[in-house]
Design an enzyme around this catalytic site. Sequence first.
Site, short mmCIF file in Angstrom:
data_model
loop_
_atom_site.label_atom_id
_atom_site.label_comp_id
_atom_site.label_asym_id
_atom_site.label_seq_id
_atom_site.Cartn_x
_atom_site.Cartn_y
_atom_site.Cartn_z
N CYS A 13 4.14 -6.87 -3.53
CA CYS A 13 2.78 -6.59 -4.00
C CYS A 13 2.90 -5.75 -5.28
O CYS A 13 3.97 -5.73 -5.91
CB CYS A 13 1.95 -5.88 -2.92
N ASN A 16 4.19 -1.64 -3.96
CA ASN A 16 5.08 -1.60 -2.80
C ASN A 16 4.80 -0.38 -1.90
O ASN A 16 5.71 0.21 -1.32
CB ASN A 16 6.57 -1.62 -3.24
N CYS A 18 1.31 -0.39 -0.12
CA CYS A 18 0.24 -0.78 0.83
C CYS A 18 0.53 -2.10 1.55
O CYS A 18 0.89 -2.11 2.72
CB CYS A 18 -1.11 -0.90 0.13
N ARG A 19 0.34 -3.22 0.81
CA ARG A 19 0.40 -4.53 1.46
C ARG A 19 1.81 -4.99 1.79
O ARG A 19 2.05 -5.50 2.88
CB ARG A 19 -0.29 -5.58 0.57
N SER A 20 2.75 -4.85 0.84
CA SER A 20 4.07 -5.43 1.11
C SER A 20 4.89 -4.66 2.15
O SER A 20 5.57 -5.31 2.96
CB SER A 20 4.85 -5.70 -0.18
N ASP A 129 -5.94 -6.45 -2.72
CA ASP A 129 -5.51 -5.06 -2.94
C ASP A 129 -6.48 -4.11 -2.24
O ASP A 129 -7.65 -4.03 -2.60
CB ASP A 129 -5.52 -4.82 -4.46
#
Length: 159
Positions: A13, A16, A18-20, A129
């Site tokens: 993401c 690196n 939050c999402r990934s 995001d």
Amino acid sequence: MSTEEPISVLFVCLGNICRSPMAEAVFAHTVKKHNLQSKIPKIDSAGTASYHVGSAPDSRSVSTCKAHGVPVKHHARKVSKNDFEEFDYVLCMDESNLSDLKSIKPANSKAVLKLFGEFDPEGERIIEDPYYGGTQGFEHNFNQITRASEGLLKHLKLL
Ligand code: WE7
């Protein structure tokens, strides 16, 4: 005896944080749940931006995962050209990540570069995001990532 090669997966993401790292943690947890660690021994995450390198994941990602019994442990790092040699699958969250990664991917790399959401059986392609939103964004990301994790294992014919 299985003759297939082990498969490695990198989630990417922006920062690196939050999402990934959430995707890394949820996918690793799913792989473990199905006893597939020997088939998918390498799972990691990285960001396209260097802004947060060395940082722990966002506390909202950690608490969302924790609430669902998924442990998270990661320190942010930036994605590199070499990741396209090291990983079979490079899976990202949105179109901006995808365009950044296309410009990093070496021409001779055989890595599969895709949106992780392509594996969502509900067809929600973009994992948005959540950084400037509320905790419901993280919960929504978690549900998408959970579905896409099972979807990826089915795609790989491991479920
Ligand atoms: C984010 C972000 C995310 C946005 N995680 N950041 Cl302040 C900033 C500047 C450069 C790189 C990063 Cl990673 C960050 C912090 C961390 N998910 N999303 N920023 C974001 C969202 C919408 C419009 C602009 C930005 C920078």
